[in-house]
Design a protein around this motif. Structure first.
Motif, PDB file in Angstrom:
ATOM      1  N   LEU A  80       0.824  -1.235  -0.011  1.00  0.00           N
ATOM      2  CA  LEU A  80      -0.195  -0.063   0.088  1.00  0.00           C
ATOM      3  C   LEU A  80       0.945   1.264  -0.051  1.00  0.00           C
ATOM      4  O   LEU A  80       0.556   2.140  -0.538  1.00  0.00           O
ATOM      5  CB  LEU A  80      -0.923   0.156   1.179  1.00  0.00           C
ATOM      6  CG  LEU A  80      -1.790   1.324   1.372  1.00  0.00           C
ATOM      7  CD1 LEU A  80      -2.673   1.194   0.191  1.00  0.00           C
ATOM      8  CD2 LEU A  80      -2.464   0.957   2.736  1.00  0.00           C
ATOM      9  N   ILE A  81       1.892   1.285   0.918  1.00  0.00           N
ATOM     10  CA  ILE A  81       2.812   2.326   0.989  1.00  0.00           C
ATOM     11  C   ILE A  81       3.316   2.563  -0.579  1.00  0.00           C
ATOM     12  O   ILE A  81       3.414   3.924  -1.020  1.00  0.00           O
ATOM     13  CB  ILE A  81       4.187   2.012   1.927  1.00  0.00           C
ATOM     14  CG1 ILE A  81       3.228   2.057   3.331  1.00  0.00           C
ATOM     15  CG2 ILE A  81       5.005   3.512   1.657  1.00  0.00           C
ATOM     16  CD1 ILE A  81       4.322   1.892   4.358  1.00  0.00           C
ATOM     17  N   PHE A  82       3.809   1.491  -1.250  1.00  0.00           N
ATOM     18  CA  PHE A  82       4.374   1.502  -2.393  1.00  0.00           C
ATOM     19  C   PHE A  82       3.331   2.171  -3.384  1.00  0.00           C
ATOM     20  O   PHE A  82       3.643   3.122  -4.337  1.00  0.00           O
ATOM     21  CB  PHE A  82       5.185   0.561  -2.975  1.00  0.00           C
ATOM     22  CG  PHE A  82       6.097   0.336  -4.004  1.00  0.00           C
ATOM     23  CD1 PHE A  82       6.996   1.257  -4.281  1.00  0.00           C
ATOM     24  CD2 PHE A  82       5.427  -0.301  -5.312  1.00  0.00           C
ATOM     25  CE1 PHE A  82       7.636   1.215  -5.345  1.00  0.00           C
ATOM     26  CE2 PHE A  82       6.037   0.038  -6.468  1.00  0.00           C
ATOM     27  CZ  PHE A  82       7.229   0.434  -6.534  1.00  0.00           C
ATOM     28  N   ILE A  83       2.169   1.552  -3.550  1.00  0.00           N
ATOM     29  CA  ILE A  83       1.328   1.912  -4.802  1.00  0.00           C
ATOM     30  C   ILE A  83       0.586   3.258  -4.501  1.00  0.00           C
ATOM     31  O   ILE A  83       0.243   4.067  -5.270  1.00  0.00           O
ATOM     32  CB  ILE A  83       0.283   0.784  -5.037  1.00  0.00           C
ATOM     33  CG1 ILE A  83      -0.646   0.716  -3.648  1.00  0.00           C
ATOM     34  CG2 ILE A  83       0.666  -0.573  -5.346  1.00  0.00           C
ATOM     35  CD1 ILE A  83      -1.694  -0.419  -3.733  1.00  0.00           C
ATOM     36  N   VAL A  84       0.524   3.689  -3.210  1.00  0.00           N
ATOM     37  CA  VAL A  84      -0.083   4.948  -3.099  1.00  0.00           C
ATOM     38  C   VAL A  84       1.113   6.136  -3.361  1.00  0.00           C
ATOM     39  O   VAL A  84       0.921   7.031  -4.073  1.00  0.00           O
ATOM     40  CB  VAL A  84      -0.309   5.053  -1.405  1.00  0.00           C
ATOM     41  CG1 VAL A  84      -0.629   6.629  -1.159  1.00  0.00           C
ATOM     42  CG2 VAL A  84      -1.389   4.655  -1.155  1.00  0.00           C
ATOM     43  N   GLY A  85       2.381   5.662  -3.056  1.00  0.00           N
ATOM     44  CA  GLY A  85       3.529   6.350  -3.525  1.00  0.00           C
ATOM     45  C   GLY A  85       3.497   6.673  -5.120  1.00  0.00           C
ATOM     46  O   GLY A  85       4.056   7.790  -5.609  1.00  0.00           O
ATOM     47  N   ARG A  86       3.095   5.828  -5.900  1.00  0.00           N
ATOM     48  CA  ARG A  86       3.241   5.798  -7.355  1.00  0.00           C
ATOM     49  C   ARG A  86       1.973   6.337  -7.732  1.00  0.00           C
ATOM     50  O   ARG A  86       1.500   6.299  -8.944  1.00  0.00           O
ATOM     51  CB  ARG A  86       3.527   4.100  -7.750  1.00  0.00           C
ATOM     52  CG  ARG A  86       4.785   3.861  -7.609  1.00  0.00           C
ATOM     53  CD  ARG A  86       5.772   4.459  -8.424  1.00  0.00           C
ATOM     54  NE  ARG A  86       5.588   4.248 -10.126  1.00  0.00           N
ATOM     55  CZ  ARG A  86       6.102   3.313 -10.567  1.00  0.00           C
ATOM     56  NH1 ARG A  86       7.228   2.385 -10.077  1.00  0.00           N
ATOM     57  NH2 ARG A  86       5.929   2.913 -11.887  1.00  0.00           N
ATOM     58  N   SER A  87       0.730   6.509  -6.896  1.00  0.00           N
ATOM     59  CA  SER A  87      -0.329   7.215  -7.192  1.00  0.00           C
ATOM     60  C   SER A  87      -1.286   6.240  -7.916  1.00  0.00           C
ATOM     61  O   SER A  87      -1.946   6.498  -8.983  1.00  0.00           O
ATOM     62  CB  SER A  87      -0.385   8.489  -8.074  1.00  0.00           C
ATOM     63  OG  SER A  87       0.206   9.375  -7.401  1.00  0.00           O
ATOM     64  N   PHE A  88      -1.238   4.929  -7.575  1.00  0.00           N
ATOM     65  CA  PHE A  88      -1.661   3.879  -8.280  1.00  0.00           C
ATOM     66  C   PHE A  88      -1.291   3.671  -9.746  1.00  0.00           C
ATOM     67  O   PHE A  88      -1.988   2.850 -10.575  1.00  0.00           O
ATOM     68  CB  PHE A  88      -3.405   3.976  -8.186  1.00  0.00           C
ATOM     69  CG  PHE A  88      -3.762   3.662  -6.543  1.00  0.00           C
ATOM     70  CD1 PHE A  88      -3.987   2.480  -5.960  1.00  0.00           C
ATOM     71  CD2 PHE A  88      -4.011   5.046  -5.910  1.00  0.00           C
ATOM     72  CE1 PHE A  88      -4.272   2.402  -4.677  1.00  0.00           C
ATOM     73  CE2 PHE A  88      -4.470   4.865  -4.670  1.00  0.00           C
ATOM     74  CZ  PHE A  88      -4.638   3.751  -3.892  1.00  0.00           C
TER      75      PHE A  88
END
Length: 599
Positions: A228-236
């Protein structure tokens, strides 16, 4: 000077070595081997009685030989027990998992083949930290220096092939402590610290850091929280199948992009409510609501993470999307959870309009094609309902309530149908709202408010109880006396509005417009003298219905209905046939009447 292998060894090292705080098992074995002048990892495997392998794999694959390894090191089993990462089968469908210091992580999340180090931390203490084995963590939690897996001197990848101390390159023997790497920027170090604590080797630190997160995030499994931290950082803007490949990549080329995404993701996680709302809002603004259907088109790539539907990450995102939908009146037509969780706040099905507005599906379709009612429809899911905005439906209901059919207005006002159409063409009466006309599928609709305005105009132009020497004639009788004269009613009401026609009214307010107001009988002749079929009133033909019914024609001519049928049979009055009935063209009726050919 390199130290060569001494060949066959006893079952344990001469010098026992105990693990340092946070040290990895691979680092411990390498450090113990260097102290005991053992240079090759194959000698350690021989001492343990294992086939030849990689030193980095001992922590995950040799936990059953813990007693032998403890004997080699000369320590008690309990001292090194926590350094082994036992396999777990909590989630067998998602691959092999290990228990990494109490965290359930995939095997591929741990780096066992190559040696990752922090030059700055090695200068503080020359031992290999277990946290450096986490592939998804690009920096050292102690110094926040980005980890290196290659020697800056010879550009050779560091590994566990030879033992000469973890602080030395195994090929060129360069002292890694003499090099300097890049650090996490100071303004972002707070987020790096929070992420490091979330995946700390210390359980108490992990628990304390999780307590600072939003309530919805506290119960997420370790791997789901990391993703979740990673995909939120990539804005999905990354596919689910690509997440593991980047997070657990061995390539140092992905380090910078991974680090930026994790730091930004951690920043957004710490402000979860505002961040997820902003991200969903951005997806919603960029989506074309008419191009498709449901949440897939509203939230784009976010929906890719709603599978499998029972996973913790999926449940969390569904909750966030549903909350955003409720707050912003967006309808997730694709089910995002249980049926009771779906919401249609501010919207309703178009099929419900048939009963609500008392019309049919064909007229509803014409109404929606106008584009004045906001809707969400599907070009793919043909059987799915079209949703319309409730506020637009409420406005349409008010417009329908303000409309009245001409035949009903005829009863209400006492004025013939053709007079009402003339008054509408002149602007004394207003047609119903365009949406109502499209909905009802007919043009013979008037605004109730304009009928009230007409009555107010006549009240202002009249005098109550006006004495006109017994020669008073009601408005409806005046219109009858001018029957057959084109636009006589138009000239009469224009005269009333201008004040040229003196008007009186009876006290009885229950009478309709046609009978409540009266004028002198002589007004008829003055109106007839001022009226001309070729006058300016003729331009209003285009504003009136093209055809007129037999009954309305009879009212216009001031005759009975059978006389109109007689004129039609004698072909003195041409008609146009429709499916079930025939009508008279209004222009021809007015012209023939003015020429006196309909006597």
């Amino acid at each position: 000077m390199h130290i060569e292998s001494l060949g066959t060894y006893k079952s344990s090292f001469v010098l026992s070595v105990t693990p340092l705080s946070g040290e990895s098992l691979s680092g411990l074995l390498a450090r113990a081997a260097a102290y005991n002048v053992v240079y090759s990892p194959k000698d350690i495997f021989a001492m343990v009685g294992l086939p030849r392998g990689q030193l980095g794999s001992i922590a995950t694959s040799c936990h059953l030989q813990i007693s032998k390894i403890a004997n080699v090191l000369g320590v008690d089993e309990s001292v090194i027990n926590q350094l082994f990462y036992k396999h777990g089968n909590e989630q067998p469908r998602r691959g092999e998992y290990i228990s990494f210091c109490g965290m359930s992580l995939p095997v591929r999340a741990r780096e066992g083949e190559f040696r990752r180090v922090s030059f700055h931390s090695l200068r503080n203490s020359s031992h290999h930290r277990a946290s450096w084995e986490l592939r998804f963590l690009p920096w050292c939690p102690e110094s926040f220096e980005y980890l290196a897996d290659a020697c800056p001197s010879c550009d050779t990848q560091l590994g566990w092939r030879k033992f000469d101390g973890v602080h030395r390159c195994e090929y060129c023997s360069s002292d890694l402590r003499s090099f300097h790497g890049n650090f996490v920027p100071e303004n972002r170090r707070r987020y790096a610290h929070s992420l490091s604590r979330l995946f700390s080797l210390n359980r108490l630190e992990r628990t304390a850091e999780r307590a600072t997160l939003h309530d919805d995030l506290k119960g997420l499994p370790d791997i789901d929280l990391l993703k979740l931290i990673f995909i939120v950082g990539r804005s999905f803007q990354i596919l689910p199948v690509e997440v593991d490949g980047i997070l657990f990549s061995k390539k140092s080329a992905d380090l910078e992009a991974k680090s930026d995404a994790l730091l930004l993701g951690m920043q957004r996680i710490l402000d979860w409510e505002n961040s997820i709302s902003s991200l969903l809002g951005e997806c919603s603004r960029n989506a074309d609501r008419e191009s498709g259907y449901g949440a897939k088109n509203h939230f784009g790539a976010v929906v890719n993470y709603l599978r499998p539907k029972h996973s913790a990450l999926s449940v969390l995102l569904k909750k966030a999307i549903l909350l955003y939908c409720q707050q912003n009146a967006i309808v997730p037509l694709c089910r995002l959870g249980r049926k009771t969780q779906s919401t249609h706040v501010g919207w309703m099905k178009s099929t419900d309009l048939v009963d609500l507005l008392r019309t049919n599906n064909s007229n509803i379709k014409k109404l929606l094609e106008r584009g004045t009612i906001e809707k969400i429809s599907s070009s793919v899911m043909k059987r799915s309902p079209i949703l319309v905005k409730s506020s637009d439906v409420a406005r349409l209901q008010k417009e329908c309530e303000d409309s009245i059919e001409v035949r009903h207005a005829e009863v209400l006002t006492g004025l013939p149908e053709f007079v009402l159409h003339e008054l509408k063409a002149l602007g004394f009466l207003m047609p119903a709202a365009p949406d109502v006309l499209a909905l009802r599928g007919e043009k013979a609709l008037l605004s109730k408010a304009s009928l009230d305005d007409l009555e107010k105009m006549m009240l202002n132009r009249s005098v109550a109880g006006l004495d006109i020497d017994g020669q008073d004639v009601s408005i409806i009788d005046v219109i009858k006396m001018g029957a057959g004269v084109p636009f006589f009613a138009s000239a009469l009401f224009c005269g009333i509005d201008s004040g040229d026609v003196r008007l009186g009214r009876y006290v009885n307010e229950d009478l309709d417009i046609g009978r409540r107001f009266y004028a002198k009988a002589s007004v008829i002749q003055s109106v007839l003298n001022s009226n001309d079929p070729g006058s300016a009133f003729a331009k209003n033909f285009e504003k009136m219905p093209l055809y007129i019914s037999y009954q309305a024609a009879a009212q216009f001519l001031g005759v009975e209905g059978k006389h109109v049928y007689s004129l039609v049979r004698r072909r003195r009055l041409p008609t146009t046939k429709f499916r079930r009935y025939a009508k008279i063209k209004r222009a021809e009726l007015y012209t023939l009447s003015a020429e006196g050919r309909l006597k």
